[in-house]
Design a protein around this motif. Structure first.
Motif, PDB file in Angstrom:
ATOM      1  N   PRO A   1      36.947  54.358  34.995  1.00 56.78           N
ATOM      2  CA  PRO A   1      35.057  53.414  35.344  1.00 56.78           C
ATOM      3  C   PRO A   1      35.274  52.134  35.576  1.00 56.78           C
ATOM      4  O   PRO A   1      35.192  51.589  36.402  1.00 56.78           O
ATOM      5  N   ASP A   2      35.903  51.289  34.872  1.00 53.86           N
ATOM      6  CA  ASP A   2      36.107  49.703  34.668  1.00 53.86           C
ATOM      7  C   ASP A   2      37.317  49.245  35.556  1.00 53.86           C
ATOM      8  O   ASP A   2      38.063  48.242  35.817  1.00 53.86           O
ATOM      9  N   MET A   3      37.683  50.115  36.132  1.00 55.52           N
ATOM     10  CA  MET A   3      39.287  49.770  37.416  1.00 55.52           C
ATOM     11  C   MET A   3      40.349  48.894  37.022  1.00 55.52           C
ATOM     12  O   MET A   3      40.652  48.104  37.857  1.00 55.52           O
ATOM     13  N   ARG A   4      39.996  48.951  35.778  1.00 57.73           N
ATOM     14  CA  ARG A   4      41.454  49.113  35.240  1.00 57.73           C
ATOM     15  C   ARG A   4      43.475  49.288  35.019  1.00 57.73           C
ATOM     16  O   ARG A   4      43.892  49.167  35.165  1.00 57.73           O
TER      17      ARG A   4
ATOM     18  N   TYR B   1      56.057  45.716  42.268  1.00 58.86           N
ATOM     19  CA  TYR B   1      55.298  45.501  42.592  1.00 58.86           C
ATOM     20  C   TYR B   1      54.527  46.244  44.420  1.00 58.86           C
ATOM     21  O   TYR B   1      53.983  46.158  45.164  1.00 58.86           O
ATOM     22  N   LEU B   2      54.694  47.821  43.685  1.00 56.07           N
ATOM     23  CA  LEU B   2      53.128  48.156  44.205  1.00 56.07           C
ATOM     24  C   LEU B   2      51.898  47.709  43.864  1.00 56.07           C
ATOM     25  O   LEU B   2      50.820  47.308  44.754  1.00 56.07           O
ATOM     26  N   GLN B   3      51.622  47.822  42.881  1.00 60.73           N
ATOM     27  CA  GLN B   3      50.588  46.335  42.106  1.00 60.73           C
ATOM     28  C   GLN B   3      50.535  45.453  43.250  1.00 60.73           C
ATOM     29  O   GLN B   3      48.784  44.734  43.076  1.00 60.73           O
TER      30      GLN B   3
ATOM     31  N   TYR C   1      40.093  42.888  38.961  1.00 59.53           N
ATOM     32  CA  TYR C   1      41.452  42.911  38.101  1.00 59.53           C
ATOM     33  C   TYR C   1      42.013  43.949  39.107  1.00 59.53           C
ATOM     34  O   TYR C   1      41.800  45.044  39.955  1.00 59.53           O
ATOM     35  N   THR C   2      43.577  43.426  39.258  1.00 61.72           N
ATOM     36  CA  THR C   2      44.265  44.417  40.022  1.00 61.72           C
ATOM     37  C   THR C   2      44.242  45.503  38.945  1.00 61.72           C
ATOM     38  O   THR C   2      44.858  45.704  37.842  1.00 61.72           O
ATOM     39  N   PRO C   3      44.054  47.005  39.370  1.00 63.08           N
ATOM     40  CA  PRO C   3      44.452  48.223  38.200  1.00 63.08           C
ATOM     41  C   PRO C   3      46.041  48.597  38.145  1.00 63.08           C
ATOM     42  O   PRO C   3      46.584  47.985  39.319  1.00 63.08           O
ATOM     43  N   ARG C   4      46.235  48.961  37.062  1.00 62.80           N
ATOM     44  CA  ARG C   4      47.803  48.765  36.104  1.00 62.80           C
ATOM     45  C   ARG C   4      48.353  49.806  36.842  1.00 62.80           C
ATOM     46  O   ARG C   4      47.056  51.045  36.299  1.00 62.80           O
TER      47      ARG C   4
ATOM     48  N   ARG D   1      31.672  53.541  44.495  1.00 61.81           N
ATOM     49  CA  ARG D   1      32.929  51.917  44.745  1.00 61.81           C
ATOM     50  C   ARG D   1      35.242  52.697  43.786  1.00 61.81           C
ATOM     51  O   ARG D   1      35.888  52.578  44.590  1.00 61.81           O
ATOM     52  N   VAL D   2      34.468  53.555  43.064  1.00 59.48           N
ATOM     53  CA  VAL D   2      35.596  54.107  42.231  1.00 59.48           C
ATOM     54  C   VAL D   2      36.181  54.694  43.391  1.00 59.48           C
ATOM     55  O   VAL D   2      37.080  54.798  43.414  1.00 59.48           O
ATOM     56  N   LEU D   3      35.703  55.378  43.718  1.00 56.11           N
ATOM     57  CA  LEU D   3      36.135  56.878  44.402  1.00 56.11           C
ATOM     58  C   LEU D   3      36.906  56.175  45.857  1.00 56.11           C
ATOM     59  O   LEU D   3      37.947  56.284  46.071  1.00 56.11           O
TER      60      LEU D   3
END
Length: 108
Positions: free
Chosen positions: A42-45, A73-75, A86-89, A5-7
């Motif tokens: 791994p927590d996708m933050r 904007y890209l986030q 969560y949308t990754p920072r 999932r992370v990949l």
């Protein structure tokens, strides 16, 4: 070892950011940028976006500041593509791999 999932999220972020830099960003500071890879925690933050920037050190620093200022904007673009809690920072990191390989090729 990263989960599948992370990949998949890292690959989707690489595609979205790469296309947005080419097509959507109109900042004159951002030029000659290639997204080489993305590492997602791994927590996708958090997501580190590795970019290769053509030019001297001053131009690279200016371009990195331009990219960092457009991170919000890209986030937003990433949030539309990836359906997660969560949308990754995103943070941008200069990838020196291409520059180092060119320097080694010159030496040889």
């Amino acid at each position: 070892m990263s989960s599948r999932r992370v990949l998949k999220a890292a690959e989707a972020i690489r595609e979205v950011v790469g296309m947005a830099i080419l097509a959507d960003l109109r900042d004159p500071r951002i030029a000659g940028v290639t997204v080489t890879k993305v590492e997602v925690s791994p927590d996708m933050r958090q997501a580190k976006v590795y970019v290769s920037i053509m030019g001297d050190d001053a131009a690279q620093n200016i371009c990195l500041h331009g990219l960092q200022s457009s991170a919000g904007y890209l986030q937003q673009k990433i949030a539309k593509r990836i359906d997660t809690r969560y949308t990754p920072r995103i943070t941008f990191v200069l990838d020196m791999g291409v520059k180092n390989s060119i320097a080694i090729a010159r030496l040889l």
